[in-house]
Design an enzyme around this catalytic site. Structure first.
Site, mmCIF file in Angstrom:
data_model
loop_
_atom_site.group_PDB
_atom_site.id
_atom_site.type_symbol
_atom_site.label_atom_id
_atom_site.label_comp_id
_atom_site.label_asym_id
_atom_site.label_seq_id
_atom_site.Cartn_x
_atom_site.Cartn_y
_atom_site.Cartn_z
ATOM 1 N N GLU A 1 27.374 35.955 64.697
ATOM 2 C CA GLU A 1 26.265 36.445 63.865
ATOM 3 C C GLU A 1 25.451 37.489 64.628
ATOM 4 O O GLU A 1 25.575 37.645 65.839
ATOM 5 C CB GLU A 1 25.332 35.289 63.471
ATOM 6 C CG GLU A 1 25.722 34.582 62.174
ATOM 7 C CD GLU A 1 25.402 35.405 60.929
ATOM 8 O OE1 GLU A 1 25.048 36.597 61.070
ATOM 9 O OE2 GLU A 1 25.506 34.861 59.830
ATOM 10 N N ASP B 1 25.895 37.424 52.763
ATOM 11 C CA ASP B 1 25.451 36.991 54.090
ATOM 12 C C ASP B 1 24.728 38.168 54.751
ATOM 13 O O ASP B 1 23.885 38.796 54.118
ATOM 14 C CB ASP B 1 26.666 36.504 54.892
ATOM 15 C CG ASP B 1 26.296 35.537 56.003
ATOM 16 O OD1 ASP B 1 25.335 35.803 56.744
ATOM 17 O OD2 ASP B 1 26.988 34.505 56.157
#
Length: 303
Positions: free
Chosen positions: A21, A210
């Site tokens: 991430e 996302d």
């Protein structure tokens, strides 16, 4: 949806993360940074030398941004920290404004004025108790809420629109952004996607929004988690391009390289079925591909 473009995503020569991430390209170091949240590590990769470094922590690093003057802003489950990659020292800026047994920081980025914006993820998922916070160098202020998984932070090229998503709600919002004050107004739906239905297979499911990044033409690139694709949306939310990926769960794109035309995409392998991982060995890797339109440079945060 326009016809799918033929991109050539391939992985960095680095072991996969559990859940990669918050990638960003550091222009002064010519390096890519990203987090492995459940792996509790921070990564740095230098494409020119293929050197990979990582730092391990006792709790999850959730999002990162470069700091003015050097070092990193680090949002962790237990609060906001500065981190010196040379010495390995951390300094706490703010404690977590939530119960870390049920919630953690998630997607975070700096704006052009150096304020650090970071949302949270409410792990029980119900009710929608996650929020968006702003660090202005003095205190952490709650600025928006009523979401479950805060995600998708990015700014338009002129800095007057903030994009923000709730992954669980399959919705990306646009908000008017005042660069001088950091105030938000006029929240509206920028893009929404069908919810996954009970029993629906992943082939027919398009995924949920996302992490994201904006390119120099003002288009919003969003990773569609479980959708095995990236989408490029026009400033009015119209889908322009779809990029098929070799892994099911992309988490966030960012632009890098000297010309900001290398698109890096973090991905996840955490809790994925064994058969899916067998068919998709690049799950968890950072993918890279060349794109026609360059991205915007990363903003540096002010501690």
């Amino acid at each position: 949806m326009p016809a799918e473009l033929l991109f050539d995503p391939h992985p960095l020569p680095v072991a996969p993360s559990l859940l990669g991430e918050s990638p960003f390209w550091h222009p002064e170091q010519a390096a890519l940074y990203w987090c492995d949240i459940p792996g509790k590590t921070l990564n740095r990769f230098h494409p020119a030398t293929v050197a990979h470094e990582h730092w391990a922590f006792e709790t999850e690093p959730c999002s990162i941004a470069p700091l003015l003057g050097g070092g990193l802003m680090l949002a962790m489950r237990d609060g906001l920290w500065t981190f010196d990659t040379g010495s390995g020292e951390r300094s706490r800026l703010a404690r977590a404004p939530y119960d870390p047994r049920k919630e953690r920081f998630n997607d975070g980025k700096a704006d052009a004025q150096g304020r650090f914006w970071v949302g949270t993820l409410y792990e029980p998922r119900e009710p929608a108790l996650a929020a968006l916070y702003r660090w202005s160098g003095e205190h952490l202020a709650r600025v928006a809420g009523d979401v479950t998984v805060s995600n998708g932070l990015a700014w338009s090229p002129d800095g007057r629109t903030l994009y923000w998503s709730d992954t669980k709600a399959h919705t990306v919002y646009a908000l008017d952004f005042d660069p001088a004050s950091g105030e938000l107004s006029r929240q509206r739906v920028f893009a929404s996607f069908p919810l996954k239905q009970a029993g629906q297979d992943l082939v027919s499911y398009g995924g949920r929004p996302d992490g994201a990044a904006v390119d120099s033409e003002g288009c919003y690139w969003v990773a569609m988690f479980e959708g095995q694709r990236l989408l490029r949306l026009a400033p009015d939310g119209t889908p322009l391009q779809e990029v098929a990926l070799p892994v099911r769960c992309a988490t966030m794109p960012c632009f890098g390289g000297d010309d900001l035309r290398t698109l890096y995409v973090t991905t996840s392998r955490e809790n994925r079925p064994a058969e899916e991982l067998r068919r998709q060995p690049w799950a968890g890797c950072v993918l890279q591909m060349r794109v026609e339109v360059p991205g915007l440079p990363v903003h540096f945060a002010q501690a």
